[in-house]
Design an enzyme around this catalytic site. Structure first.
Site, PDB file in Angstrom:
ATOM      1  N   LYS A  50      43.599  29.898  46.219  1.00  0.00           N
ATOM      2  CA  LYS A  50      44.007  29.949  44.817  1.00  0.00           C
ATOM      3  C   LYS A  50      45.374  29.334  44.599  1.00  0.00           C
ATOM      4  O   LYS A  50      45.692  28.886  43.490  1.00  0.00           O
ATOM      5  CB  LYS A  50      43.985  31.396  44.301  1.00  0.00           C
ATOM      6  CG  LYS A  50      42.636  32.077  44.415  1.00  0.00           C
ATOM      7  CD  LYS A  50      41.458  31.184  44.049  1.00  0.00           C
ATOM      8  CE  LYS A  50      40.124  31.817  44.415  1.00  0.00           C
ATOM      9  NZ  LYS A  50      39.792  31.713  45.848  1.00  0.00           N
ATOM     10  N   THR A 137      36.397  45.147  59.867  1.00  0.00           N
ATOM     11  CA  THR A 137      36.616  43.921  60.643  1.00  0.00           C
ATOM     12  C   THR A 137      36.279  42.643  59.888  1.00  0.00           C
ATOM     13  O   THR A 137      36.414  41.544  60.434  1.00  0.00           O
ATOM     14  CB  THR A 137      35.792  43.981  61.942  1.00  0.00           C
ATOM     15  OG1 THR A 137      34.451  44.399  61.635  1.00  0.00           O
ATOM     16  CG2 THR A 137      36.401  44.983  62.910  1.00  0.00           C
ATOM     17  N   GLY A 138      35.817  42.753  58.643  1.00  0.00           N
ATOM     18  CA  GLY A 138      35.652  41.578  57.801  1.00  0.00           C
ATOM     19  C   GLY A 138      34.507  40.665  58.196  1.00  0.00           C
ATOM     20  O   GLY A 138      33.530  41.071  58.828  1.00  0.00           O
ATOM     21  N   VAL A 175      30.351  29.375  46.403  1.00  0.00           N
ATOM     22  CA  VAL A 175      31.673  29.533  45.814  1.00  0.00           C
ATOM     23  C   VAL A 175      32.731  28.739  46.561  1.00  0.00           C
ATOM     24  O   VAL A 175      33.489  27.960  45.966  1.00  0.00           O
ATOM     25  CB  VAL A 175      32.061  31.030  45.770  1.00  0.00           C
ATOM     26  CG1 VAL A 175      33.492  31.192  45.270  1.00  0.00           C
ATOM     27  CG2 VAL A 175      31.095  31.795  44.883  1.00  0.00           C
ATOM     28  N   GLN A 310      37.132  40.624  47.748  1.00  0.00           N
ATOM     29  CA  GLN A 310      38.377  41.261  48.149  1.00  0.00           C
ATOM     30  C   GLN A 310      38.698  42.461  47.265  1.00  0.00           C
ATOM     31  O   GLN A 310      39.135  43.512  47.750  1.00  0.00           O
ATOM     32  CB  GLN A 310      39.526  40.245  48.117  1.00  0.00           C
ATOM     33  CG  GLN A 310      40.794  40.712  48.820  1.00  0.00           C
ATOM     34  CD  GLN A 310      41.666  41.593  47.948  1.00  0.00           C
ATOM     35  OE1 GLN A 310      41.510  41.639  46.731  1.00  0.00           O
ATOM     36  NE2 GLN A 310      42.594  42.313  48.571  1.00  0.00           N
ATOM     37  N   HIS A 435      44.226  37.141  16.976  1.00  0.00           N
ATOM     38  CA  HIS A 435      43.776  35.832  16.497  1.00  0.00           C
ATOM     39  C   HIS A 435      44.887  34.810  16.709  1.00  0.00           C
ATOM     40  O   HIS A 435      46.048  35.099  16.443  1.00  0.00           O
ATOM     41  CB  HIS A 435      43.426  35.925  15.007  1.00  0.00           C
ATOM     42  CG  HIS A 435      43.014  34.626  14.402  1.00  0.00           C
ATOM     43  ND1 HIS A 435      41.788  34.050  14.659  1.00  0.00           N
ATOM     44  CD2 HIS A 435      43.676  33.783  13.574  1.00  0.00           C
ATOM     45  CE1 HIS A 435      41.699  32.909  13.996  1.00  0.00           C
ATOM     46  NE2 HIS A 435      42.839  32.732  13.325  1.00  0.00           N
TER      47      HIS A 435
END
Length: 459
Positions: A50, A137-138, A175, A310, A435
């Site tokens: 990012k 542990t991902g 993604v 995440q 607005h």
């Protein structure tokens, strides 16, 4: 000698915060990490990717200034400086986490952990045991074919070693593939994305995906229905041969990035020693309390396969913190979890797609609207942003919301809040919007959805 703890956290990513909180609450805690503290997100995933979005946005603003009648020329980007700045951020992640872990009094064990008994773990030449163990542990990128040729996965981008490419071939349509392709294309790298299927972002609502594909394809060369049959490398770069609907096609590029999914880090844990059995993909099954079939052993984040986001992992860690330290007894509430895709264009979504509702036979009304109700969109001089609302005609509940356009992930939070607190599209329709903020696109869609429910009930 066996070291006894109140809590062992296996994996130093988001779950490190649980270890820190428990230690500050007086628990004796050990944290085991085989790699860099912080996990995938700040080291090789969401954060560095990012950070690249900001550079891509700046480059794109210059390239597209003409639509605002501004004369501007894009002369390229210094990719070495861009990646050096991202690499500098990554270099400090482990140290920052280690400082927090040490200050809290957590015992940090560097090494790969594996179970050697029911609740016994060996790591870094030490044997540890605890009544409560959290496996966190991902996951990692699926191993790419032709790895011996030096192809990339997302792990190779952060930190990037060597010179950035002049041209890039991305293989994958999810993604990560779309986010990375959008960045490189924006800063002037000739980028091709090869997809085995005939659409991108296969989990998104088809109406949103069609808009995405049309806009995304203005910057990235797309090759659909492409099955890789050969890949070679020479001094001039890579040559990839694909079988497509039109026959064989060869793509040439400086570098090749495979973004073909992720796999959980569970195979080296020796889970059989505990009685835990991962599923066929390697994910660790858990119940609504994030507990495995073994009492006292929990699994959070990507390794349990529930969401692989995440912010979902962060919510799971918060849940366990409340459970362990505050006595929370109820199940986890994660019904209202959305996601964002920080590509160009940006996409955000929560709930079901129209495809999923049809497959389940769920009654619904659908609204698919542009954002032109907001003068802020008019000011941007773009016409592709869309919002899609899927609403139950039975109780006005929002079944799904799908957005494509600038700041889509930010706008989605207004819908997430409604779904979390009182899931009724009429609440959104009766909200007073500033607005002419971008959010007014949600107001227009919500008002129309209420009307569509009325029509449905009259049938």
């Amino acid at each position: 000698m066996i070291e006894s703890y109140d809590l062992i956290v296996l994996g130093g990513g988001r779950a490190a915060n649980l270890a820190i909180a428990a230690a500050k609450d007086g628990w004796k805690v050990a944290l085991i990490e085989r790699d860099r503290l912080g996990g995938t997100c700040p080291n090789r995933g969401c954060v560095p990717s990012k950070l690249l979005v900001g550079f891509a946005d700046a480059a794109r603003h210059v390239r597209e200034a003409g639509r605002h009648f501004i004369d501007a020329d894009y002369h390229g980007a210094d990719l070495r400086k861009i990646f050096a700045s991202v690499n500098e951020y990554i270099a400090g992640v482990d140290g920052r986490y280690q400082g927090r872990v040490g200050d809290a009094g957590v015992t940090l064990v560097r090494g790969e952990g594996r179970f050697t008994g029911h609740k016994r773990i060996e790591a870094g030449g030490r044997i540890l045991t605890a009544e409560k163990i959290v496996i966190a542990t991902g996951s990692r990128p699926n191993p790419p074919p032709y790895a011996d040729l030096g192809v990339w996965t997302s792990d190779d981008l952060f930190p990037l070693a060597g010179d950035p490419p002049r041209s890039l071939l991305v293989i994958g349509g999810g993604v990560i593939a779309c986010e990375m392709a959008a960045f490189f294309a924006a800063v002037g790298v000739g980028t091709t994305l090869a997809v085995r299927k005939d659409r991108l972002l296969g989990k998104e609502d088809p109406d949103i995906e069609r808009v995405f594909q049309q806009e995304f394809g203005k910057y990235v060369r797309l090759c659909f229905g492409a099955s890789l049959v050969d890949l070679s490398r020479s001094e001039d770069g890579f040559a990839a041969t694909f079988e497509t609907h039109e026959g064989e096609v060869t793509q040439v590029a400086d570098r090749v990035l495979f973004a073909i999914g992720r796999t959980p880090n569970s195979e080296s844990l020796d889970l059989a020693e505990t009685g835990i059995r991962p599923d066929e993909k390697g994910f660790i099954p858990v119940n609504e309390h994030l507990e495995t079939i073994v009492s006292g052993i929990y699994a959070t984040g990507d390794v349990n396969g529930r969401h692989m986001l995440q912010h979902a992992a962060a919510q799971e860690v918060h849940f366990l913190r409340q459970k362990f330290l505050k006595g929370r007894t109820g199940p986890i509430d994660d019904a209202a979890i959305g996601h964002g895709i920080f590509s160009h264009p940006e996409v955000a979504s929560i709930g079901k797609t129209e495809e999923e509702l049809k497959e389940r036979g769920t009654p619904y009304v659908a609204v698919f609207e542009d954002w032109l109700a907001s003068a802020r969109v008019e000011a941007m001089r773009i016409d592709y942003p869309r919002v899609k609302l899927l609403v139950s005609p039975e109780d006005h509940s929002i079944l799904g919301c799908h957005l494509i356009g600038p700041e889509a992930s930010t706008l989605l939070h207004q819908v997430i809040t409604v779904m979390k607190l009182k899931n009724d599209v009429r609440e959104l329709a009766e909200t007073i919007f500033v607005h002419p903020a971008l959010n007014e696109c949600l107001l227009a869609a919500a008002v129309k959805a209420v009307d569509e429910v009325k029509k449905f009930r009259k049938k």
